[in-house]
Motif scaffolding. Structure first.
Motif, PDB file in Angstrom:
ATOM      1  N   GLY A  21       0.804  -1.227   0.000  1.00  0.00           N
ATOM      2  CA  GLY A  21       0.000   0.000   0.000  1.00  0.00           C
ATOM      3  C   GLY A  21       0.838   1.279   0.000  1.00  0.00           C
ATOM      4  O   GLY A  21       0.312   2.368  -0.234  1.00  0.00           O
ATOM      5  N   GLU A  22       2.129   1.151   0.293  1.00  0.00           N
ATOM      6  CA  GLU A  22       3.003   2.328   0.314  1.00  0.00           C
ATOM      7  C   GLU A  22       3.166   2.866  -1.109  1.00  0.00           C
ATOM      8  O   GLU A  22       3.064   2.120  -2.082  1.00  0.00           O
ATOM      9  N   THR A  23       3.384   4.181  -1.237  1.00  0.00           N
ATOM     10  CA  THR A  23       3.624   4.759  -2.575  1.00  0.00           C
ATOM     11  C   THR A  23       5.105   4.671  -2.903  1.00  0.00           C
ATOM     12  O   THR A  23       5.944   5.049  -2.092  1.00  0.00           O
ATOM     13  N   VAL A  24       5.401   4.147  -4.091  1.00  0.00           N
ATOM     14  CA  VAL A  24       6.801   4.054  -4.515  1.00  0.00           C
ATOM     15  C   VAL A  24       6.994   4.914  -5.762  1.00  0.00           C
ATOM     16  O   VAL A  24       6.277   4.759  -6.752  1.00  0.00           O
ATOM     17  N   MET A  25       7.932   5.840  -5.665  1.00  0.00           N
ATOM     18  CA  MET A  25       8.261   6.686  -6.816  1.00  0.00           C
ATOM     19  C   MET A  25       9.547   6.157  -7.435  1.00  0.00           C
ATOM     20  O   MET A  25      10.569   6.053  -6.757  1.00  0.00           O
ATOM     21  N   LEU A  26       9.502   5.814  -8.721  1.00  0.00           N
ATOM     22  CA  LEU A  26      10.683   5.289  -9.399  1.00  0.00           C
ATOM     23  C   LEU A  26      11.318   6.397 -10.230  1.00  0.00           C
ATOM     24  O   LEU A  26      10.663   6.979 -11.099  1.00  0.00           O
ATOM     25  N   CYS A  27      12.565   6.684  -9.954  1.00  0.00           N
ATOM     26  CA  CYS A  27      13.242   7.738 -10.699  1.00  0.00           C
ATOM     27  C   CYS A  27      14.067   7.123 -11.837  1.00  0.00           C
ATOM     28  O   CYS A  27      15.187   6.650 -11.626  1.00  0.00           O
ATOM     29  N   LEU A  28      13.483   7.114 -13.040  1.00  0.00           N
ATOM     30  CA  LEU A  28      14.150   6.503 -14.190  1.00  0.00           C
ATOM     31  C   LEU A  28      15.412   7.277 -14.571  1.00  0.00           C
ATOM     32  O   LEU A  28      16.413   6.683 -14.989  1.00  0.00           O
ATOM     33  N   ALA A  29      15.357   8.594 -14.439  1.00  0.00           N
ATOM     34  CA  ALA A  29      16.524   9.417 -14.792  1.00  0.00           C
ATOM     35  C   ALA A  29      17.720   9.046 -13.924  1.00  0.00           C
ATOM     36  O   ALA A  29      18.861   8.990 -14.390  1.00  0.00           O
ATOM     37  N   SER A  30      17.440   8.762 -12.653  1.00  0.00           N
ATOM     38  CA  SER A  30      18.507   8.372 -11.740  1.00  0.00           C
ATOM     39  C   SER A  30      19.076   7.010 -12.134  1.00  0.00           C
ATOM     40  O   SER A  30      20.290   6.802 -12.158  1.00  0.00           O
ATOM     41  N   ALA A  31      18.172   6.077 -12.488  1.00  0.00           N
ATOM     42  CA  ALA A  31      18.624   4.736 -12.918  1.00  0.00           C
ATOM     43  C   ALA A  31      19.490   4.845 -14.174  1.00  0.00           C
ATOM     44  O   ALA A  31      20.490   4.139 -14.324  1.00  0.00           O
ATOM     45  N   ASN A  32      19.120   5.755 -15.072  1.00  0.00           N
ATOM     46  CA  ASN A  32      19.896   5.944 -16.309  1.00  0.00           C
ATOM     47  C   ASN A  32      21.301   6.485 -16.038  1.00  0.00           C
ATOM     48  O   ASN A  32      22.166   6.406 -16.895  1.00  0.00           O
ATOM     49  N   ASP A  34      23.108   5.633 -13.249  1.00  0.00           N
ATOM     50  CA  ASP A  34      23.691   4.814 -12.182  1.00  0.00           C
ATOM     51  C   ASP A  34      25.176   4.547 -12.500  1.00  0.00           C
ATOM     52  O   ASP A  34      25.486   3.856 -13.479  1.00  0.00           O
ATOM     53  N   PRO A  35      26.089   5.073 -11.691  1.00  0.00           N
ATOM     54  CA  PRO A  35      27.512   4.899 -11.997  1.00  0.00           C
ATOM     55  C   PRO A  35      27.975   3.446 -11.877  1.00  0.00           C
ATOM     56  O   PRO A  35      29.007   3.078 -12.440  1.00  0.00           O
ATOM     57  N   ASP A  36      27.201   2.594 -11.162  1.00  0.00           N
ATOM     58  CA  ASP A  36      27.549   1.167 -11.094  1.00  0.00           C
ATOM     59  C   ASP A  36      27.176   0.450 -12.391  1.00  0.00           C
ATOM     60  O   ASP A  36      27.615  -0.669 -12.655  1.00  0.00           O
ATOM     61  N   ARG A  37      26.316   1.086 -13.182  1.00  0.00           N
ATOM     62  CA  ARG A  37      25.832   0.457 -14.415  1.00  0.00           C
ATOM     63  C   ARG A  37      26.481   1.053 -15.662  1.00  0.00           C
ATOM     64  O   ARG A  37      26.799   0.352 -16.612  1.00  0.00           O
ATOM     65  N   TYR A  38      26.630   2.393 -15.644  1.00  0.00           N
ATOM     66  CA  TYR A  38      27.148   3.081 -16.830  1.00  0.00           C
ATOM     67  C   TYR A  38      28.430   3.855 -16.492  1.00  0.00           C
ATOM     68  O   TYR A  38      28.415   4.674 -15.567  1.00  0.00           O
ATOM     69  N   PRO A  39      29.511   3.639 -17.250  1.00  0.00           N
ATOM     70  CA  PRO A  39      30.720   4.414 -16.987  1.00  0.00           C
ATOM     71  C   PRO A  39      30.503   5.885 -17.348  1.00  0.00           C
ATOM     72  O   PRO A  39      29.855   6.185 -18.347  1.00  0.00           O
ATOM     73  N   ASP A  40      31.008   6.777 -16.493  1.00  0.00           N
ATOM     74  CA  ASP A  40      30.917   8.220 -16.731  1.00  0.00           C
ATOM     75  C   ASP A  40      29.483   8.643 -17.110  1.00  0.00           C
ATOM     76  O   ASP A  40      29.244   9.222 -18.178  1.00  0.00           O
ATOM     77  N   ILE A  46      27.321  10.258 -27.687  1.00  0.00           N
ATOM     78  CA  ILE A  46      26.476   9.558 -28.666  1.00  0.00           C
ATOM     79  C   ILE A  46      27.150   8.307 -29.231  1.00  0.00           C
ATOM     80  O   ILE A  46      26.545   7.551 -29.977  1.00  0.00           O
ATOM     81  N   PHE A  47      28.431   8.088 -28.867  1.00  0.00           N
ATOM     82  CA  PHE A  47      29.141   6.898 -29.372  1.00  0.00           C
ATOM     83  C   PHE A  47      29.184   5.771 -28.339  1.00  0.00           C
ATOM     84  O   PHE A  47      29.898   4.801 -28.521  1.00  0.00           O
ATOM     85  N   ARG A  48      28.406   5.874 -27.275  1.00  0.00           N
ATOM     86  CA  ARG A  48      28.405   4.808 -26.265  1.00  0.00           C
ATOM     87  C   ARG A  48      28.095   3.459 -26.907  1.00  0.00           C
ATOM     88  O   ARG A  48      27.208   3.360 -27.750  1.00  0.00           O
ATOM     89  N   GLN A  49      28.796   2.411 -26.457  1.00  0.00           N
ATOM     90  CA  GLN A  49      28.528   1.058 -26.945  1.00  0.00           C
ATOM     91  C   GLN A  49      27.237   0.535 -26.320  1.00  0.00           C
ATOM     92  O   GLN A  49      26.401  -0.050 -26.995  1.00  0.00           O
ATOM     93  N   ASP A  50      27.092   0.763 -25.017  1.00  0.00           N
ATOM     94  CA  ASP A  50      25.913   0.287 -24.285  1.00  0.00           C
ATOM     95  C   ASP A  50      24.802   1.333 -24.410  1.00  0.00           C
ATOM     96  O   ASP A  50      24.833   2.363 -23.745  1.00  0.00           O
ATOM     97  N   LYS A  51      23.816   1.057 -25.268  1.00  0.00           N
ATOM     98  CA  LYS A  51      22.755   2.040 -25.508  1.00  0.00           C
ATOM     99  C   LYS A  51      21.479   1.719 -24.715  1.00  0.00           C
ATOM    100  O   LYS A  51      20.423   2.295 -24.961  1.00  0.00           O
ATOM    101  N   THR A  52      21.555   0.775 -23.792  1.00  0.00           N
ATOM    102  CA  THR A  52      20.362   0.439 -23.013  1.00  0.00           C
ATOM    103  C   THR A  52      20.021   1.584 -22.056  1.00  0.00           C
ATOM    104  O   THR A  52      20.912   2.278 -21.576  1.00  0.00           O
ATOM    105  N   HIS A  53      18.734   1.792 -21.814  1.00  0.00           N
ATOM    106  CA  HIS A  53      18.293   2.837 -20.883  1.00  0.00           C
ATOM    107  C   HIS A  53      16.857   2.543 -20.454  1.00  0.00           C
ATOM    108  O   HIS A  53      16.217   1.630 -21.005  1.00  0.00           O
ATOM    109  N   LEU A  54      16.360   3.304 -19.474  1.00  0.00           N
ATOM    110  CA  LEU A  54      15.001   3.081 -18.978  1.00  0.00           C
ATOM    111  C   LEU A  54      14.073   4.250 -19.316  1.00  0.00           C
ATOM    112  O   LEU A  54      12.995   4.369 -18.749  1.00  0.00           O
ATOM    113  N   SER A  55      14.485   5.107 -20.242  1.00  0.00           N
ATOM    114  CA  SER A  55      13.708   6.320 -20.532  1.00  0.00           C
ATOM    115  C   SER A  55      12.307   6.038 -21.062  1.00  0.00           C
ATOM    116  O   SER A  55      11.424   6.890 -20.970  1.00  0.00           O
TER     117      SER A  55
END
Ligand code: HEM
Length: 121
Positions: A21-32, A34-40, A46-55
């Motif tokens: 019942g608690e409200t959960v706010m998911l911040c997709l911009a923050s996930a995008n 995430d320094p543990d997931r994406y370097p720098d 625009i030349f990143r190899q890893d183009k995955t995102h949650l936008s």
């Protein structure tokens, strides 16, 4: 921010226990950024190899308009750059005016310079 979520049972996430019942706010911009997931992550590259995102979300509620949005953005950016090949920022990046909103991040205005223009096409 994604649409709010309401757990129907207690869940553990990232060391936090969330009751039903608690409200959960998911911040997709923050996930995008995430320094543990994406370097720098704050670097626009625009030349990143890893183009995955949650936008556009993920899974069951993945954006229904994703294909349309991608087409619109591709057409808009290609047309803009074709018509105004000399487009540049008129302000320093640090001086860009941002809207103050918890939900979304957007510019109030984008002042540009145009050293060359072509109205063909
Ligand atoms: C750049 C443009 C767009 C972005 C960044 C975007 C982003 C998103 C995101 C992140 C979600 C998932 C939200 C969540 O999980 O809580 C979503 C869902 C959705 N989007 Fe988009 N969207 C865009 C354009 C559009 C367009 C053009 C349409 C319709 C013509 C659309 C229709 C929807 C709908 C109906 C959902 C809900 C899907 C569901 O809950 O099952 N979106 N969008």
């Amino acid at each position: 921010m994604a649409i709010r979520r309401f757990p129907v049972e207690r869940i553990e996430m990232g060391g936090t226990s969330i009751p039903p019942g608690e409200t959960v706010m998911l911040c997709l911009a923050s996930a995008n950024r995430d320094p543990d997931r994406y370097p720098d992550p704050d670097q626009f590259d625009i030349f990143r190899q890893d183009k995955t995102h949650l936008s556009l979300g993920q899974g069951l509620h993945y954006c229904l308009g994703a294909s349309l949005a991608r087409m619109e953005i591709e057409t808009a950016l290609a047309t803009l750059l074709r018509r105004f090949p000399g487009l540049g920022l008129a302000t320093r990046v640090e001086e860009l005016p941002w809207r103050t909103s918890v939900r979304s991040r957007a510019l109030k205005a984008l002042l540009v310079t145009n050293s060359q223009s072509s109205y063909i096409g």
